[in-house]
Design a protein around this motif. Sequence first.
Motif, short mmCIF file in Angstrom:
data_model
loop_
_atom_site.label_atom_id
_atom_site.label_comp_id
_atom_site.label_asym_id
_atom_site.label_seq_id
_atom_site.Cartn_x
_atom_site.Cartn_y
_atom_site.Cartn_z
N PRO A 88 0.84 -1.20 0.00
CA PRO A 88 0.00 0.00 0.00
C PRO A 88 0.87 1.25 0.00
O PRO A 88 1.93 1.27 0.63
N PRO A 89 0.48 2.29 -0.71
CA PRO A 89 1.29 3.51 -0.73
C PRO A 89 1.33 4.19 0.62
O PRO A 89 0.42 4.04 1.44
N GLY A 90 2.44 4.91 0.86
CA GLY A 90 2.55 5.68 2.09
C GLY A 90 3.72 5.31 2.96
O GLY A 90 4.05 6.04 3.89
N ASP A 91 4.36 4.16 2.69
CA ASP A 91 5.48 3.70 3.52
C ASP A 91 6.65 3.37 2.60
O ASP A 91 6.70 2.28 2.02
N ASP A 95 7.96 -0.08 0.70
CA ASP A 95 8.09 -0.10 -0.75
C ASP A 95 9.45 -0.65 -1.18
O ASP A 95 9.54 -1.51 -2.06
N ARG A 147 6.38 5.92 -6.84
CA ARG A 147 6.45 5.77 -5.39
C ARG A 147 7.47 6.73 -4.78
O ARG A 147 7.23 7.32 -3.72
N ASP A 150 6.04 10.25 -4.83
CA ASP A 150 5.05 10.41 -3.76
C ASP A 150 5.74 10.58 -2.40
O ASP A 150 5.30 11.40 -1.57
N ALA A 151 6.81 9.81 -2.18
CA ALA A 151 7.54 9.89 -0.91
C ALA A 151 8.24 11.24 -0.76
O ALA A 151 8.32 11.80 0.33
N ARG A 154 5.74 13.71 0.30
CA ARG A 154 5.39 13.58 1.72
C ARG A 154 6.53 14.02 2.63
O ARG A 154 6.38 14.05 3.86
N GLN A 156 9.38 12.31 2.92
CA GLN A 156 10.06 11.13 3.44
C GLN A 156 11.40 10.88 2.76
O GLN A 156 12.27 10.22 3.34
#
Length: 204
Positions: A88-91, A95, A147, A150-151, A154, A156
């Motif tokens: 799932p996206p977000g970590d 990933d 990915r 996206d990170a 965020r 990250q």
Amino acid sequence: MKADASAVDKNPGRQVGVGRPRDPRIDAAILRATADLLVEIGYSNLTMAAVAERAGTTKTALYRRWSSKAELVHEAAFPAAPTAIATPPGDIAADIRAMVAAARDVFTTPVVRAALPGLISDMLDDAELNSRVRERFTGAFAAVRQRLADAVARGQVHPDIDPDRLVEMIGGATLLRILHRPDEPLGADWVDQTAAILVHGVVT
């Protein structure tokens, strides 16, 4: 063991008309025979004639579909390239671990292990083949780029991290490990440690 008779080219000498689709049964029989022979006799001993005999068809049928042994072996070893990351996206840490595990799973199959040495050599000598092989993984590379983007958004991941370098490091680490210690399995501990090193290098 030969392929089922249903997979045999019933008229191997015929010329395929323009626009006529390939018979998927024959394709599957050829790819299955290629994979089996790679594991049994290795890349250097593999011939188109041997594949044709095992598949129950002819070299003519093979060359209508693949222009060379390298082209055929590549498709048999990599029948489908991953196009997405399953986590799932977000970590980003999850990933990267998933990417390392996916590379490990692909490169440690018996067929790929048998194909890699000769296939790498042929790719270095054939720029067109090299380009076609890379195109096969376009979707997977795009997923990595997305990915990472996206990170970065965020906060990250460092914004100057190049996704292509990350892909190269994952693939390079996996290949080197296989070449350096071919008889030792790549277990979860190897995946965890490799992923941890990569994560440490990309996170903010």
